[in-house]
Design a protein around this motif. Structure first.
Motif, mmCIF file in Angstrom:
data_model
loop_
_atom_site.group_PDB
_atom_site.id
_atom_site.type_symbol
_atom_site.label_atom_id
_atom_site.label_comp_id
_atom_site.label_asym_id
_atom_site.label_seq_id
_atom_site.Cartn_x
_atom_site.Cartn_y
_atom_site.Cartn_z
ATOM 1 N N MET A 111 -9.565 -17.478 -12.873
ATOM 2 C CA MET A 111 -8.132 -17.598 -13.143
ATOM 3 C C MET A 111 -7.438 -18.127 -11.890
ATOM 4 N N SER A 112 -6.532 -19.064 -12.044
ATOM 5 C CA SER A 112 -5.862 -19.683 -10.910
ATOM 6 C C SER A 112 -4.775 -18.774 -10.346
ATOM 7 N N ILE A 113 -4.303 -19.139 -9.132
ATOM 8 C CA ILE A 113 -3.218 -18.376 -8.512
ATOM 9 C C ILE A 113 -1.967 -18.429 -9.372
ATOM 10 N N LEU A 114 -1.706 -19.600 -9.953
ATOM 11 C CA LEU A 114 -0.524 -19.762 -10.799
ATOM 12 C C LEU A 114 -0.606 -18.876 -12.034
ATOM 13 N N SER A 115 -1.766 -18.862 -12.678
ATOM 14 C CA SER A 115 -1.908 -18.036 -13.892
ATOM 15 C C SER A 115 -1.833 -16.551 -13.546
ATOM 16 N N ASP A 116 -2.359 -16.171 -12.364
ATOM 17 C CA ASP A 116 -2.235 -14.773 -11.926
ATOM 18 C C ASP A 116 -0.772 -14.384 -11.762
ATOM 19 N N ALA A 117 0.001 -15.308 -11.163
ATOM 20 C CA ALA A 117 1.419 -15.039 -10.939
ATOM 21 C C ALA A 117 2.169 -14.927 -12.254
ATOM 22 N N LEU A 118 1.831 -15.807 -13.199
ATOM 23 C CA LEU A 118 2.488 -15.761 -14.512
ATOM 24 C C LEU A 118 2.141 -14.466 -15.246
ATOM 25 N N ALA A 119 0.874 -14.041 -15.128
ATOM 26 C CA ALA A 119 0.463 -12.791 -15.783
ATOM 27 C C ALA A 119 1.223 -11.612 -15.190
ATOM 28 N N ALA A 120 1.413 -11.628 -13.869
ATOM 29 C CA ALA A 120 2.143 -10.540 -13.212
ATOM 30 C C ALA A 120 3.584 -10.474 -13.682
ATOM 31 N N LEU A 121 4.184 -11.641 -13.951
ATOM 32 C CA LEU A 121 5.566 -11.668 -14.412
ATOM 33 C C LEU A 121 5.712 -11.032 -15.785
ATOM 34 N N HIS A 122 4.688 -11.165 -16.618
ATOM 35 C CA HIS A 122 4.740 -10.637 -17.989
ATOM 36 C C HIS A 122 4.184 -9.224 -18.103
ATOM 37 N N LYS A 123 3.660 -8.698 -17.004
ATOM 38 C CA LYS A 123 3.122 -7.349 -17.019
ATOM 39 C C LYS A 123 4.259 -6.339 -17.111
ATOM 40 N N PRO A 124 4.220 -5.446 -18.086
ATOM 41 C CA PRO A 124 5.285 -4.435 -18.199
ATOM 42 C C PRO A 124 5.370 -3.587 -16.929
ATOM 43 N N ARG A 125 6.580 -3.287 -16.516
ATOM 44 C CA ARG A 125 6.765 -2.460 -15.327
ATOM 45 C C ARG A 125 6.348 -1.028 -15.633
ATOM 46 N N ALA A 126 5.550 -0.456 -14.762
ATOM 47 C CA ALA A 126 5.089 0.918 -14.964
ATOM 48 C C ALA A 126 6.270 1.874 -14.907
ATOM 49 N N PRO A 127 6.328 2.843 -15.804
ATOM 50 C CA PRO A 127 7.438 3.805 -15.783
ATOM 51 C C PRO A 127 7.346 4.720 -14.570
ATOM 52 N N LEU A 128 8.497 5.145 -14.064
ATOM 53 C CA LEU A 128 8.524 6.102 -12.976
ATOM 54 C C LEU A 128 8.375 7.514 -13.550
ATOM 55 N N LEU A 129 7.544 8.297 -12.922
ATOM 56 C CA LEU A 129 7.273 9.649 -13.370
ATOM 57 C C LEU A 129 8.272 10.630 -12.773
ATOM 58 N N HIS A 130 8.344 11.802 -13.384
ATOM 59 C CA HIS A 130 9.249 12.845 -12.903
ATOM 60 C C HIS A 130 8.664 13.512 -11.661
ATOM 61 N N VAL A 131 9.432 13.521 -10.593
ATOM 62 C CA VAL A 131 9.039 14.216 -9.373
ATOM 63 C C VAL A 131 9.633 15.620 -9.448
ATOM 64 N N ALA A 132 8.798 16.585 -9.764
ATOM 65 C CA ALA A 132 9.270 17.949 -10.005
ATOM 66 C C ALA A 132 9.563 18.693 -8.708
ATOM 67 N N VAL A 133 8.806 18.372 -7.659
ATOM 68 C CA VAL A 133 8.985 19.036 -6.363
ATOM 69 C C VAL A 133 8.909 17.977 -5.276
ATOM 70 N N ASP A 134 9.845 18.028 -4.346
ATOM 71 C CA ASP A 134 9.800 17.198 -3.145
ATOM 72 C C ASP A 134 10.521 17.992 -2.063
ATOM 73 N N GLN A 135 9.751 18.729 -1.286
ATOM 74 C CA GLN A 135 10.353 19.648 -0.329
ATOM 75 C C GLN A 135 9.499 19.772 0.924
ATOM 76 N N GLY A 136 10.126 20.197 2.007
ATOM 77 C CA GLY A 136 9.425 20.405 3.253
ATOM 78 C C GLY A 136 9.344 19.143 4.089
ATOM 79 N N SER A 137 8.725 19.276 5.251
ATOM 80 C CA SER A 137 8.553 18.150 6.151
ATOM 81 C C SER A 137 7.160 18.207 6.749
ATOM 82 N N GLY A 138 6.737 17.094 7.304
ATOM 83 C CA GLY A 138 5.389 17.005 7.841
ATOM 84 C C GLY A 138 4.581 16.011 7.046
ATOM 85 N N PRO A 139 3.277 15.959 7.268
ATOM 86 C CA PRO A 139 2.422 15.028 6.526
ATOM 87 C C PRO A 139 2.543 15.263 5.024
#
Length: 274
Positions: A1-29
């Motif tokens: 598959m060419s670079i152009l066809s890869d780019a076109l396929a990416a444009l038509h790829k449905p955007r992945a839905p964002l999931l619910h972040v139930a917890v986001d707390q604290g600091s550090g790694p």
């Protein structure tokens, strides 16, 4: 598959839905927690207090469960689960790599994520991984028979909706944490499709073979969803350390949580893969 066809396929790829972040707390790694099928981020109820002192703890509901979306056209393939997880993590704009933790189906999802996103994961912790290979690919006749039996049980559950929903309701009421192991009318489609497309047909062995960071596997001796002998398949893989917890089953209760937390909190330098 060419670079152009890869780019076109990416444009038509449905955007992945964002999931619910139930917890986001604290600091550090950062530590990212990914639960399993028919559950929610409540799965990690006993783990979070044990790791929050030294980490930014992020718990995400997987596609179709908890408070995450259920796209009408979703097939709940491994690709879709991982793509949604990746999109959600990207939206958090983390500035450093993170520890990735999965439970049950979450082990399969996180293993695939770690194998395809090697630069952002520092350590993979798998709790209660449901490892089921194709019985035709298993040489050990005893293990082949056990795995075949598990798959037959799952097929029965999928073919008998009323029984499965009713039985799950009874079990759920007996658990100490709400919103864990819930199979309902609302999540029946995600449950069935995730079971068929991720658990019954899985690639965790090949995924783990491509993971270059340390891997800790934590499971209960009496885990009813792990076929006896299946953990041995990954136990001898490079970089894998297995921890069996006595008097524990599939759910993350206090004993399992303590061992999982110890693995998460371990000094990164002590986990170097050799």
């Amino acid at each position: 598959m060419s670079i152009l066809s890869d780019a076109l396929a990416a444009l038509h790829k449905p955007r992945a839905p964002l999931l619910h972040v139930a917890v986001d707390q604290g600091s550090g790694p950062p530590v990212i927690l990914v639960h399993g099928i028919a559950s929610s981020s409540a799965t990690f109820h006993y783990v979070i207090p044990l790791i929050q002192a030294g980490h930014r703890v992020i718990a995400i509901d997987i596609l179709g469960f908890g408070e995450s979306p259920q796209p009408p056209d979703a097939e709940y393939t491994m690709y879709e689960h991982v793509d949604a997880l990746a999109a959600t993590i990207h939206s958090l704009h983390l500035r450093e790599p993170f520890v990735l933790v999965g439970h049950s189906l979450g082990c399969l999802i996180t293993s695939r994520f770690a194998s395809t996103h090697p630069k952002v994961v520092t350590h993979l912790v798998l709790v209660s991984p449901p490892i089921y290979l194709n019985p035709m690919e298993i040489g050990d006749p005893k293990l082949r028979k056990r795995v075949s039996g598990y798959l037959k049980i799952y097929d029965y559950l999928l073919q008998n909706k009323d029984f499965t929903v009713a039985r799950a309701a009874v079990v759920s009421r007996m658990l100490p944490v709400q919103h864990v192991l819930e199979i309902t009318e609302d999540n029946w489609v995600p449950f069935v499709k995730s079971m068929q497309h991720c658990i019954e047909v899985q690639t965790i062995i090949s995924d783990l073979a491509h993971v270059e960071v340390p891997i800790d596997v934590v499971y209960g001796r009496f885990d009813e969803f792990i076929a006896p002998g299946s953990i041995a398949i990954i136990e001898k893989m490079r970089g894998v350390t297995v921890h069996m917890v006595q008097a524990s089953d599939h759910m993350i209760r206090t004993p399992l949580a303590r061992v999982a937390a110890a693995a998460i909190n371990a000094d990164p330098e002590s986990l170097a893969v050799t």
